[in-house]
Enzyme design. Structure first.
Site, PDB file in Angstrom:
ATOM      1  N   ASP A 118       0.468  -1.271   0.223  1.00  0.00           N
ATOM      2  CA  ASP A 118      -0.106  -0.394  -0.039  1.00  0.00           C
ATOM      3  C   ASP A 118       1.292   1.276   0.366  1.00  0.00           C
ATOM      4  O   ASP A 118       0.428   1.883  -0.432  1.00  0.00           O
ATOM      5  CB  ASP A 118      -1.426   0.190   1.660  1.00  0.00           C
ATOM      6  CG  ASP A 118      -1.916  -1.516   0.609  1.00  0.00           C
ATOM      7  OD1 ASP A 118      -2.805  -1.331   2.173  1.00  0.00           O
ATOM      8  OD2 ASP A 118      -2.326  -1.403  -0.141  1.00  0.00           O
ATOM      9  N   HIS A 224      -3.935 -10.119   7.520  1.00  0.00           N
ATOM     10  CA  HIS A 224      -3.996 -11.045   6.269  1.00  0.00           C
ATOM     11  C   HIS A 224      -3.319 -12.285   6.204  1.00  0.00           C
ATOM     12  O   HIS A 224      -2.736 -13.171   5.355  1.00  0.00           O
ATOM     13  CB  HIS A 224      -2.360 -10.387   5.438  1.00  0.00           C
ATOM     14  CG  HIS A 224      -2.939  -8.611   5.360  1.00  0.00           C
ATOM     15  ND1 HIS A 224      -2.572  -8.343   5.663  1.00  0.00           N
ATOM     16  CD2 HIS A 224      -3.289  -8.272   4.679  1.00  0.00           C
ATOM     17  CE1 HIS A 224      -3.111  -6.694   5.194  1.00  0.00           C
ATOM     18  NE2 HIS A 224      -3.510  -7.287   3.934  1.00  0.00           N
ATOM     19  N   GLY A 407       5.541 -17.040  -1.799  1.00  0.00           N
ATOM     20  CA  GLY A 407       5.684 -18.285  -3.074  1.00  0.00           C
ATOM     21  C   GLY A 407       5.645 -17.551  -3.863  1.00  0.00           C
ATOM     22  O   GLY A 407       6.132 -18.204  -4.909  1.00  0.00           O
TER      23      GLY A 407
END
Length: 581
Positions: A118, A224, A407
């Site tokens: 962000d 998250h 990943g």
């Protein structure tokens, strides 16, 4: 290797369409809002200039009602949504700023959550908007106690929603851009959030992000799915609230007689039954401490999909500004997060984008020094070599990224490499400044995520530096290089030594600078060796910035993926030039 865990059941049409379907649902529920579908932007409907300052928020999807649910009179004028748990791209943020400025000539105030993606994508959008003449300011906010000792400060949690409310109320009163920004900057010092989760969330089409034992809870987990600061045995509601508030009260240095506002965030899977019990325990805890609880806001504010858990945010109403802050929180709002608001009135108006807003970024063509035909061949060949190596190293970079990120570093940079290969087939490389700018735009549109934001910012800064150069020489390229690193540090929050791509860039740049007067081949070979040294050194570093900084050091092994990626493309570029001259 595919996961053996079962995919979590969700009522969606498909993982790929879920974000856009969600936004369509927001405006289906609140038809007075305007959806700009191609840019994933939701705004209030305006047909004339309000003369006010517009308030803009946003971030990744999956946190509903944050942020589109808080668009409405007295709160946000607009919100921009990214993918699930991913920052929206710079172009979408820029569109939102331009759209709001079109109807709010007082300017646009952008609240930026303290996350690397962000900061980068919103930051670059703000800088682009300023270049095009838009009156805009931004502020990075964050109040998470669990990550408060991080180099870049605490992550943004539900404090953002309180900022939406207070800044929106100021806008309605006609306050100017500077006053609104100053209020948010000051209030950020008096907020603190901490919470627990009892079970994990899952991305659409994916299994749970992590596991928690049935008798455990995780303290300080992020929205998250980031790991928290400690796993603890389950306690009662009273014990859990006391555990959280003890840390918040200590963090804010609250004492008897202080006044606070409490916001209680449902992380997605917590029942209202539980939330009511939590509210009662917060009230009792603060009463026992003789801390005056002036307001309680409870509900889904910034969820984490279906995560079972909650967060508590306290805003300390200080003696200087507290009464004013409370007055702003009490101001009326027609935000769609409150059912039955005026936004529920039916509307038949279509949802369209204004495609005239971003047709020109105002950048002049053919700036800075030009290249001879031979130099153009060198530039084109070196970029082609770099792109090819990024594509080849997808598996390696993904593996390095899997220990501390999601990943996908190799996947992201492979997209960049393939986009560069397509670009080189038809584009002119006569002016390095224009090439760097084009690569910046490619990074923004084709890479996406945090890596795209970092590369885009760095390349755009390098482009501007090269545009000011008088000739195509080592000094000009060093200046562009240093400008790129400075831009990445400014918006990304990282510095050399923080275990990021900057460690490779900085080590190589220092060697380049020290040997800038040497014979060209020797200069390039030493720079290549320094880049390799810089990448390898990250294996023994402790991450202090970026996503890896939120992960316990025991999970971080081997080199940083971003640092290795820089060494990969830099070796390709330098080796090509050495073998061609």
């Amino acid at each position: 290797m595919s996961s053996t865990k079962p995919v979590t059941k969700k009522l969606i049409n498909s993982p790929e369409s879920s974000v856009d379907d969600n936004l369509r649902g927001v405006v289906a529920t609140f038809p007075q809002l305007q959806l700009h579908p191609k840019h994933r932007v939701v705004t209030v409907r305006n047909k004339s200039d309000t003369k006010r300052v517009a308030i803009l928020g946003g971030g990744g999807s999956g946190h509903e009602p944050f942020a589109a649910g808080f668009v409405g009179g007295g709160m946000l004028d607009g919100a921009v949504a990214g993918g699930v748990f991913a920052s929206p791209p710079t172009g979408h943020v820029l569109y939102a700023i331009a759209q709001l400025y079109k109807y709010n000539s007082g300017g646009v105030f952008v609240l930026i959550g303290n996350y690397t993606g962000d900061r980068l994508n919103f930051g670059k959008a703000i800088e682009k908007a300023k270049i095009s003449g838009i009156k805009v300011e931004g502020l990075i906010v964050g109040e998470d106690v669990a990550s408060s000792k991080n180099k870049t400060g605490g992550r943004a949690m539900i404090g953002e929603v309180l900022f939406y409310k207070m800044c929106g109320a100021m806008s309605q009163r006609g306050c100017d851009l500077t006053s609104i920004r100053n209020l948010a900057a000051e209030a950020d010092k008096y907020m603190a959030t901490l919470g627990v989760c009892l079970s994990a969330c899952s991305l659409p089409g994916q299994p749970p992000l992590f596991e928690i034992a049935r008798d455990e809870m995780e303290l300080g987990a992020g929205v998250h799915g980031e790991a928290g600061i400690a796993k603890m045995k389950m306690g009662t509601a009273k014990e859990t609230v006391a555990l959280i508030l003890d840390k918040i009260v200590e963090h804010l240095k609250l004492v008897s007689g202080d006044r606070v506002v409490a916001a209680i965030n449902n992380l997605g899977g917590t029942s209202i039954f539980e939330m009511n019990i939590i509210s009662a325990e917060i009230k009792d805890y603060l009463a026992n401490k003789k801390i005056n609880l002036e307001r309680t806001y409870s509900g889904h504010l910034k969820s984490s999909l279906e995560m079972h858990g909650f967060q508590i945010c306290l805003l300390h109403l200080n003696k200087k500004d507290g009464d004013y802050w409370l007055e702003l929180l009490d101001a009326p709002s027609s935000s769609g997060s409150w059912p039955g608001s005026p936004l529920s009135v039916r509307s038949e108006e279509p949802h369209v984008d204004d495609d005239t807003l971003l047709q020109s970024d105002g950048r002049k063509a053919a700036t800075g020094p030009s290249l001879t035909l031979k130099e153009q061949e060198l530039l084109r060949g070196s970029l082609s070599a770099a792109a090819e190596e990024l594509v080849k190293n997808e598996v390696l970079l993904n593996k390095l990224d899997s220990g501390c990120g999601d990943g996908d570093c190799g996947i992201t940079l492979k997209k960049f490499g393939q986009a560069i290969q397509s670009y080189l087939k038809t584009s002119s490389v006569e002016y390095p400044s224009n090439v760097l700018w084009d690569l910046s735009e490619i990074a923004e549109t084709d890479m996406g995520g945090t890596s795209g934001g970092i590369y885009s910012l760095g390349l755009s800064a390098a482009s501007q530096a090269m545009a000011k150069a008088k000739s195509n020489d080592a000094a000009a390229w060093l200046s562009a290089w240093q400008s790129a690193m400075q831009a990445i540090t400014t918006y990304g929050g990282a510095e050399p030594g923080d275990r990021t791509m900057l460690d490779t860039l900085h080590t190589a740049a220092e060697t380049f600078k020290q040997n800038v007067s040497a014979e060209l081949k020797a200069l390039l070979k030493k720079t290549d060796e320094a880049a390799e040294t810089g990448a390898k050194a990250t294996a023994k570093m402790v991450a202090k910035a970026g996503r890896a900084s939120y992960v316990a050091s025991g999970y971080v092994h081997d080199e940083d993926a971003g640092a290795r990626a820089v060494a990969v493309w830099m070796h390709a570029i330098l080796n090509f030039i050495v073998n061609s001259i």
